[in-house]
Design a protein around this motif. Structure first.
Motif, PDB file in Angstrom:
ATOM      1  N   UNK A   1      25.680 -25.611 -16.011  1.00  0.00           N
ATOM      2  CA  UNK A   1      24.941 -24.709 -15.148  1.00  0.00           C
ATOM      3  C   UNK A   1      25.373 -23.279 -15.414  1.00  0.00           C
ATOM      4  N   UNK A   2      24.470 -22.330 -15.109  1.00  0.00           N
ATOM      5  CA  UNK A   2      24.815 -20.935 -15.278  1.00  0.00           C
ATOM      6  C   UNK A   2      25.936 -20.559 -14.308  1.00  0.00           C
ATOM      7  N   UNK A   3      26.900 -19.814 -14.792  1.00  0.00           N
ATOM      8  CA  UNK A   3      28.036 -19.393 -13.981  1.00  0.00           C
ATOM      9  C   UNK A   3      28.046 -17.873 -13.909  1.00  0.00           C
ATOM     10  N   UNK A   4      28.164 -17.338 -12.704  1.00  0.00           N
ATOM     11  CA  UNK A   4      28.124 -15.887 -12.506  1.00  0.00           C
ATOM     12  C   UNK A   4      29.493 -15.371 -12.091  1.00  0.00           C
ATOM     13  N   UNK A   5      29.845 -14.200 -12.580  1.00  0.00           N
ATOM     14  CA  UNK A   5      31.054 -13.523 -12.140  1.00  0.00           C
ATOM     15  C   UNK A   5      30.844 -12.017 -12.281  1.00  0.00           C
ATOM     16  N   UNK A   6      31.699 -11.245 -11.637  1.00  0.00           N
ATOM     17  CA  UNK A   6      31.520  -9.800 -11.634  1.00  0.00           C
ATOM     18  C   UNK A   6      32.849  -9.090 -11.854  1.00  0.00           C
ATOM     19  N   UNK A   7      32.746  -7.846 -12.313  1.00  0.00           N
ATOM     20  CA  UNK A   7      33.880  -6.935 -12.374  1.00  0.00           C
ATOM     21  C   UNK A   7      33.470  -5.675 -11.633  1.00  0.00           C
TER      22      UNK A   7
END
Length: 263
Positions: A59-65
């Motif tokens: 599945x698509x995995x999202x993360x941020x900086x």
């Protein structure tokens, strides 16, 4: 061969194979020298909300900086700000880099955020040996021309773990043997499948019916296929679960409680 990533325009990072490192706008993503004291200050850095970046296989995995950055002249939002995270292992390299969206907090300070998406189905995954602590890259230009470009600490980038539990027989007579089984597996980024995680200590925990907290009963190691099995005495009604604390390369995980009626 170096394996690298280049940034797409909509916040998704595409994995490519290349003979050289991906190059960021106005600066090489491979720059690792500390930034000179130019007046640009990193006031706050938050990667993935403070949690490890955990990537599975399907599945698509999202993360941020997100970075709060300041300079006495203010931050130039059009001065090619750039955020990313990467790791090198020997001659191999993998990274995610994007130009952030920046918003002014006041005259001197801005908050800049990049949102990333890893797409396993598109083979946008590093290889297994990249799991571990990754370097965070920050690049900013102030309105008076001051420049900051450096790696700024590290952040855990992990393979997703999965865990199952089954306690039986159900119901069970008091003081008779109760067998608890399960399996610990983790994402294999090379094959896009989950495989058993071997020789790992996992906590067997119990919560008595009518209470709110679990206590650890024993540690059990997974076998050569990632399976777990142990026997305890059944003394009272309650919930049994496995709790894996994780490793540098692999995420923590725990099961829900499996209720056993003791008669």
């Amino acid at each position: 061969m170096r394996i690298s990533s280049t940034a797409a325009t909509l916040g998704t990072v595409l994995a490519l194979s290349a003979s050289a490192l991906a190059v960021a706008p106005a600066a090489s993503a491979a720059q690792a020298a500390p930034a000179a004291n130019t007046g640009v200050k990193i006031d706050k850095l938050v990667v993935n909300g403070g949690k490890p970046i955990v990537i599975g296989t399907g599945q698509n995995e999202k993360f941020s900086i997100s970075v709060t950055v300041s300079d006495n002249s203010g931050i130039d939002h059009k001065g090619l700000p750039y955020l990313g995270i990467k790791r090198e292992v020997g001659d191999n390299y993998w990274g995610y880099f994007l130009e952030p969206t920046c918003k002014a907090k006041n005259r001197t300070t801005s908050v800049c955020t990049s949102n990333f998406t890893s797409e396993p189905k598109g083979y946008d995954l590093p290889r297994n040996y990249f799991a571990g602590n990754w370097q965070v890259y920050l690049q900013f230009t102030a309105k008076d021309g001051d420049y900051y470009g450096a790696y700024h600490g590290t952040h855990p980038f992990q393979r997703r773990a999965a865990l199952t539990v089954d306690a039986g027989p159900e119901p069970v007579r008091k003081n008779k043997n109760l067998t608890i089984t399960g399996k610990l597996s983790r994402a294999n980024w090379d094959t896009l499948r989950y495989a058993g995680y071997t020789n790992q200590p996992v906590k067997l925990q119990f919560r008595k019916k009518g209470t709110n907290s679990y206590s650890t009963v024993k540690l059990v190691k997974t076998n050569s296929t990632g399976n777990l099995k142990t026997t305890v005495k059944a003394t009272t009604d309650g919930y049994w679960r496995w709790n894996f604390p994780g490793t540098t390369s692999t995420s923590t995980t725990l099961t829900s409680g499996d209720f056993v009626d003791v008669r």
